[in-house]
Design a protein around this motif. Structure first.
Motif, mmCIF file in Angstrom:
data_model
loop_
_atom_site.group_PDB
_atom_site.id
_atom_site.type_symbol
_atom_site.label_atom_id
_atom_site.label_comp_id
_atom_site.label_asym_id
_atom_site.label_seq_id
_atom_site.Cartn_x
_atom_site.Cartn_y
_atom_site.Cartn_z
ATOM 1 N N HIS A 1 0.804 -1.220 0.000
ATOM 2 C CA HIS A 1 0.000 0.000 0.000
ATOM 3 C C HIS A 1 0.838 1.270 0.000
ATOM 4 C CE1 HIS A 1 -2.391 -3.215 1.885
ATOM 5 N NE2 HIS A 1 -3.368 -2.712 1.122
ATOM 6 N N ARG A 2 2.182 1.137 -0.127
ATOM 7 C CA ARG A 2 3.096 2.290 -0.139
ATOM 8 C C ARG A 2 2.962 3.137 1.115
ATOM 9 N NH1 ARG A 2 5.043 -0.506 -4.069
ATOM 10 N NH2 ARG A 2 4.011 -0.349 -6.074
ATOM 11 N N ARG A 3 2.737 2.489 2.237
ATOM 12 C CA ARG A 3 2.698 3.242 3.483
ATOM 13 C C ARG A 3 4.079 3.200 4.122
ATOM 14 N NH1 ARG A 3 -2.069 -0.209 5.492
ATOM 15 N NH2 ARG A 3 -3.776 0.598 4.233
ATOM 16 N N VAL A 4 4.476 4.299 4.740
ATOM 17 C CA VAL A 4 5.733 4.281 5.486
ATOM 18 C C VAL A 4 5.454 3.623 6.829
ATOM 19 C CG1 VAL A 4 7.540 5.672 6.511
ATOM 20 C CG2 VAL A 4 6.534 6.366 4.353
ATOM 21 N N ILE A 5 6.192 2.591 7.117
ATOM 22 C CA ILE A 5 5.853 1.814 8.318
ATOM 23 C C ILE A 5 7.060 1.625 9.232
ATOM 24 C CG2 ILE A 5 3.879 0.517 7.439
ATOM 25 C CD1 ILE A 5 5.862 -1.641 6.572
ATOM 26 N N ASP A 6 6.785 1.458 10.519
ATOM 27 C CA ASP A 6 7.835 1.171 11.494
ATOM 28 C C ASP A 6 8.075 -0.329 11.579
ATOM 29 O OD1 ASP A 6 8.148 3.797 12.356
ATOM 30 O OD2 ASP A 6 6.291 3.623 13.510
ATOM 31 N N THR A 7 6.965 -1.077 11.659
ATOM 32 C CA THR A 7 7.060 -2.517 11.820
ATOM 33 C C THR A 7 6.222 -3.148 10.734
ATOM 34 O OG1 THR A 7 6.740 -1.914 14.114
ATOM 35 C CG2 THR A 7 7.082 -4.254 13.642
ATOM 36 N N GLY A 8 6.694 -4.207 10.160
ATOM 37 C CA GLY A 8 5.913 -4.818 9.100
ATOM 38 C C GLY A 8 6.258 -6.275 8.948
ATOM 39 N N PHE A 9 5.749 -6.856 7.893
ATOM 40 C CA PHE A 9 6.021 -8.247 7.581
ATOM 41 C C PHE A 9 7.021 -8.305 6.434
ATOM 42 C CE2 PHE A 9 1.890 -7.879 9.447
ATOM 43 C CZ PHE A 9 1.828 -8.951 10.323
ATOM 44 N N VAL A 10 7.964 -9.239 6.544
ATOM 45 C CA VAL A 10 8.972 -9.339 5.500
ATOM 46 C C VAL A 10 8.906 -10.737 4.898
ATOM 47 C CG1 VAL A 10 11.428 -9.270 4.975
ATOM 48 C CG2 VAL A 10 10.465 -7.685 6.635
ATOM 49 N N CYS A 11 8.857 -10.812 3.583
ATOM 50 C CA CYS A 11 8.860 -12.102 2.902
ATOM 51 C C CYS A 11 10.205 -12.759 3.123
ATOM 52 C CB CYS A 11 8.594 -11.917 1.411
ATOM 53 S SG CYS A 11 8.955 -13.394 0.438
ATOM 54 N N SER A 12 10.205 -13.982 3.562
ATOM 55 C CA SER A 12 11.467 -14.630 3.903
ATOM 56 C C SER A 12 12.233 -15.048 2.648
ATOM 57 C CB SER A 12 11.216 -15.845 4.790
ATOM 58 O OG SER A 12 10.278 -16.673 4.149
ATOM 59 N N VAL A 13 11.578 -14.996 1.500
ATOM 60 C CA VAL A 13 12.257 -15.399 0.271
ATOM 61 C C VAL A 13 12.866 -14.184 -0.427
ATOM 62 C CG1 VAL A 13 12.006 -16.556 -1.941
ATOM 63 C CG2 VAL A 13 10.709 -17.345 0.045
ATOM 64 N N LEU B 1 12.421 -10.785 0.614
ATOM 65 C CA LEU B 1 12.592 -9.648 1.514
ATOM 66 C C LEU B 1 11.694 -8.455 1.194
ATOM 67 C CD1 LEU B 1 16.477 -9.629 1.921
ATOM 68 C CD2 LEU B 1 14.788 -10.834 3.278
ATOM 69 N N SER B 2 10.577 -8.702 0.494
ATOM 70 C CA SER B 2 9.614 -7.621 0.281
ATOM 71 C C SER B 2 8.945 -7.285 1.610
ATOM 72 C CB SER B 2 8.540 -8.057 -0.719
ATOM 73 O OG SER B 2 9.118 -8.415 -1.931
ATOM 74 N N ILE B 3 8.538 -6.024 1.724
ATOM 75 C CA ILE B 3 7.959 -5.566 2.992
ATOM 76 C C ILE B 3 6.465 -5.350 2.807
ATOM 77 C CG2 ILE B 3 8.069 -3.771 4.747
ATOM 78 C CD1 ILE B 3 10.867 -3.108 3.491
ATOM 79 N N PHE B 4 5.690 -5.807 3.781
ATOM 80 C CA PHE B 4 4.250 -5.601 3.707
ATOM 81 C C PHE B 4 3.761 -5.040 5.021
ATOM 82 C CE2 PHE B 4 5.370 -9.246 1.059
ATOM 83 C CZ PHE B 4 4.994 -8.739 -0.179
#
Lengths: 503, 354
Positions: B309-321, B323-326
């Protein structure tokens, strides 16, 4: 062997010798300040000037320490010393306790700001001509013209080498440079009349001149010319015109290649200089339109680090080949000439010069034994005899090495680059040339000043260290408390300020 | 005192008068021309003033050496535009492209000034209300990419033309050989951004791609921030070893530029600066030999924008393969970038305290 300090015809040395008042007068003209900033100052000194340029008032010298890394103090001191000797910055102290402050000298600051802000109405960057333009005059034709003129001068110097068969091999096409230029070369001791004949012989400064880059060559001639004019003026008792002449040269250096400028807008004194500059090939005046003058590449690159025509060697023919459209994308960078030009030096002291220029062949023959000629290729050999012969002419090993290095073939550069070596020339050859020189030349002379009889060890140490830092110290002996410096001006200033600080 | 014979021996080769040549520097200036931001700044500094001051800075760079070059790019609200050099246009007559010479300025400066102000006027007149309404920020990533491509092109053209036999090539001196191993061959490049807008999270990925390209080629991105909060440029300066300055007094822009963003080309060597009798050709640590102390970076905001969603985030989820951030768990646990099936484990469960 007699050692004497030869007059130096390098612009920076020339300027440093001028008095502060003369320099300040020079700086009144924005194009001069601009040219000096561009030509003389090292990158670090330029950065200092740039930073100080927008300062409203003086700042403490100690502030500079905050900008500069602690391990670069020498570089800083050296840059500051240059700036001081050119009267570009003023460092003033207000007695003990108050820190020394630094600021740009007013004239320089004003002029450079005006040059960079491109404002004001000072008209010191040349007045373009509004008269119709002759379409035949192109950058190409100007290049050919200046190349021919300059080649004539160099040929005149080369052909005056003793023991070489001149005339025949190096081209019978020469009409030679203008008589005034010949006189200048003679007066500047670049050539001298050989006793008993009416032919000219080259001198040691002449060789230095020959092996320089074109840019430095042009400056050498111009400064000689200034010197001569000044002597003539002094003899006739009028005031020194050199400031105006120098300003004019700096103005010419900032003109745009290929554009006509208005000769009528010049002062009379400056108009009178034009014929001499035509003789050097620095400007071109179309005989049909005597009110316009065109600067040539020789003069528009006076204040750049890029060699205008490539130096002697570079096969002048290359110039005509393709330098016309480089103005478009990357202004200063000349386009490549033919891929094949250049000198290849092998580790076995053999030299292959890919060149068609009779001038380059003539220069090579000064310090090599030429072996065979092919179309576009000359093979030669560096031998003990050839180097010793060159040294007996007064050429130094350094000159030969720098000549070979700066004209090395692209293949040699690629070779060095691929192997990550800094030296383009094979180290064995370089060392050998040096050793051959050392066989008869065991002393190097450094003209300078001996400082001794200091009042106390502290004073000695402070001053000797300072001399080291600004890079003028040539030798020191701590036990006997004396040192030898190449220049005394910065040390004199330092001693003065030291004395002042201790009062 | 050593005899001259001692100077030459087998181990130390004579290095004296080897050819010294300077590497040209290319300065790319990106001017953020976001209309909203400039109208907010209008009381302290107008765009025209800022551009004029930026030109003083580029002129000073050009004055340094004949071979030095500049390029100037406008990052506008909807696109990035070349101000100098301008791309060749089809329908302009050559007359208009040439500025009149007055004799009051260096010809090249006049040419640049003319080009910049002509293009800028064109840009402003072409901007429609819809363009301004569509976004509040600026096309910084586009401008960075343009600058990088131009730098790369220049570098290639320089090396090939030098490679064709021009004397005084970039690799003759002792320094350039050592420094041109990474980064761009034959060219010192840097990018200076005059920023007035906040960073747009939507451009996070594109900006960062440009920044990593710059870092790879060792091109520093320096930023002078006159207004707003350009988070990504702050990270850009950090990653490319650039300088980030927040101007507290925008009127003093010329001083910030001339003093704060004053840097020497990295290939600058002490040997040329100091006397020849001093052989300590030391190079300054990681900064490629610049003798200047660079201003300390302020605290860098390292937050990233999420890929979904192109939000600037402090904490998020990272794809372990990949490394994309969600910012939230992607639907069905499938990574949006690499399509890997991810298992969440027992997210949200209380940690077991032993």
């Amino acid at each position: 062997m007699a050692y004497q300090a030869e007059p130096s015809y390098q612009l920076s040395d020339y300027l440093e010798k001028l008095s502060g008042a003369t320099l300040r007068k020079l700086y009144l003209q924005p194009s001069t300040s601009f040219a000096i900033f561009r030509q003389i100052l090292s990158p670090l000194a330029q950065s200092f000037v740039q930073a100080l340029l927008c300062m409203p008032g003086p700042i403490p010298v100690s502030k500079l320490d905050v900008w500069v890394r602690p391990d670069s103090r020498r570089a800083r001191d050296y840059a500051l010393a240059t700036l001081r000797s050119l009267s570009i910055v003023q460092i003033t102290g207000h007695g003990k306790g108050n820190p020394n402050v630094v600021q740009l000298s007013t004239n320089f600051q004003k002029s450079l700001r005006r040059a960079l802000e491109s404002g004001g109405d000072h008209r010191t960057f040349g007045i373009p001509s509004t008269s119709p333009v002759d379409a035949e005059i192109t950058i190409d034709s100007l290049d050919k013209y200046s190349t021919k003129k300059w080649e004539e001068i160099l040929h005149y110097v080369v052909n005056s080498v003793g023991g070489l068969d001149d005339g025949g091999s190096t081209g019978a096409h020469r009409s030679g440079p203008a008589p005034s230029v010949k006189r200048l070369l003679l007066e500047g001791h670049l050539v001298k009349a050989r006793p008993g004949t009416n032919r000219m012989g080259i001198t040691k400064p002449g060789f230095t001149f020959l092996l320089q880059k074109t840019n430095a060559q042009v400056w050498t001639l111009l400064l000689l010319w200034l010197d001569m004019a000044e002597r003539a003026e002094r003899a006739s008792g009028s005031s020194s015109p050199s400031v105006d002449m120098l300003s004019f040269l700096f103005m010419l250096a900032s003109l745009q290649l290929g554009r006509p400028y208005d000769a009528d807008a010049l002062t009379e004194a400056r108009r009178n200089m034009l014929p001499a500059l035509i003789d050097f090939g620095l400007i071109y005046i179309n005989p049909r339109m005597p009110r316009q003058y065109y600067p040539t590449r020789l003069v528009t690159t006076l204040t750049s680090s890029i060699s205008p025509l490539r130096s002697v060697s570079s096969g002048f023919s290359a110039i005509a080949a393709g330098t016309s459209d480089d103005v478009s994308s990357l202004g200063g960078v000349s386009k490549p000439s033919s891929r094949q030009e250049g000198i290849i030096v092998e580790t076995n002291n053999r030299i292959y010069a890919y060149t068609r220029s009779p001038l380059q062949i003539a220069v090579l023959s000064l310090f090599t034994n030429l072996e065979s000629y092919y179309p576009g290729l000359v093979s030669a050999r560096l031998t003990r005899e050839s180097i010793r012969r060159a040294i007996s002419f007064g050429i130094t090993a350094d000159q030969i090495i720098s000549y070979l290095g700066s004209h090395a073939h692209q293949e040699m550069r690629n070779f060095a680059r691929d192997r990550m070596i800094a030296a383009v020339l094979p180290p064995t050859v370089v060392d050998q040339i040096k050793l051959w020189q050392l066989e008869n030349d065991r002393i190097t002379a450094t003209p300078g000043f001996l400082f001794k009889d200091f009042e106390n060890p502290d004073e000695y140490l402070a001053i000797a260290n300072y001399a080291d830092e600004v890079g003028v110290s040539a030798w020191r002996d701590d036990a006997r408390q004396m040192f030898f410096a190449k220049k005394h001006e910065p040390i004199r200033d330092f001693m003065k300020s030291r004395k002042k600080a201790s009062e | 005192m050593p005899t001259p014979q001692d100077v030459v021996d087998a181990s130390v080769h004579y290095q004296g008068e080897q050819t010294q040549s300077t590497i040209p520097s290319l300065l790319s200036v990106i001017i953020d021309t976001n209309p909203r931001a400039w109208s907010a700044l209008n009381n302290t500094l107008t765009l025209t003033q800022a551009v004029a001051n930026a030109l003083v800075f580029t002129n000073a760079h050009l004055a340094g050496d004949n071979a030095n070059e500049v390029s100037i790019i406008a990052a506008h609200c909807n696109r990035a535009v070349w101000l100098y050099p301008t791309p060749p246009r089809r329908n302009t007559n050559a007359e208009a492209a040439q500025p009149p010479l007055t004799g009051n300025e260096f010809p090249k400066f006049a040419e640049i000034k003319h080009s910049v102000f002509t293009s800028l006027r064109e840009l402003v007149s072409e901007t429609t209300e819809a363009d301004i309404k569509s976004t509040t920020t600026t096309q910084i990533s586009g401008a960075l990419t343009l600058a990088l491509t131009h730098i790369n092109k220049t570098s290639i053209s320089l090396t090939t033309s030098r490679g064709a036999g021009y004397g005084g090539g970039p690799t003759t001196g002792s320094g350039p050989v050592a420094t041109s191993t990474d980064g761009l061959p034959g060219l010192n490049a840097r990018i200076v951004v005059l920023s007035v807008s906040d960073s747009n999270p939507a451009q996070y990925i594109t900006t960062m791609n440009a920044v990593f390209a710059a870092a790879h080629s060792q091109i520093p991105i320096d930023t002078l921030c006159l207004r707003g909060n350009p988070t990504f440029l702050q990270q850009a300066s950090y990653l490319t070893r650039g300088i980030f300055i927040r101007a507290k007094e925008p009127q003093g822009i010329v001083q910030y530029l001339m003093l704060g963003l004053n840097r020497l080309p990295p290939s600058f060597e002490f040997a040329s600066e100091t006397s020849p009798n001093e052989s300590s050709g030391k190079k300054g640590g990681g900064r490629g030999g610049t003798p200047f102390l660079l201003p300390n970076a302020e605290l860098v905001d390292f937050r990233a924008a999420c890929f979904c969603h192109r939000r600037v985030i402090d904490t998020g989820f990272v794809c372990s393969v990949c490394l994309s951030i969600f910012c939230e768990v992607p639907s069905e646990g499938e990574c949006l970038t690499c399509k890997s099936k991810l298992q969440l484990g027992n997210y949200g469960a209380r940690p077991v305290v032993a």
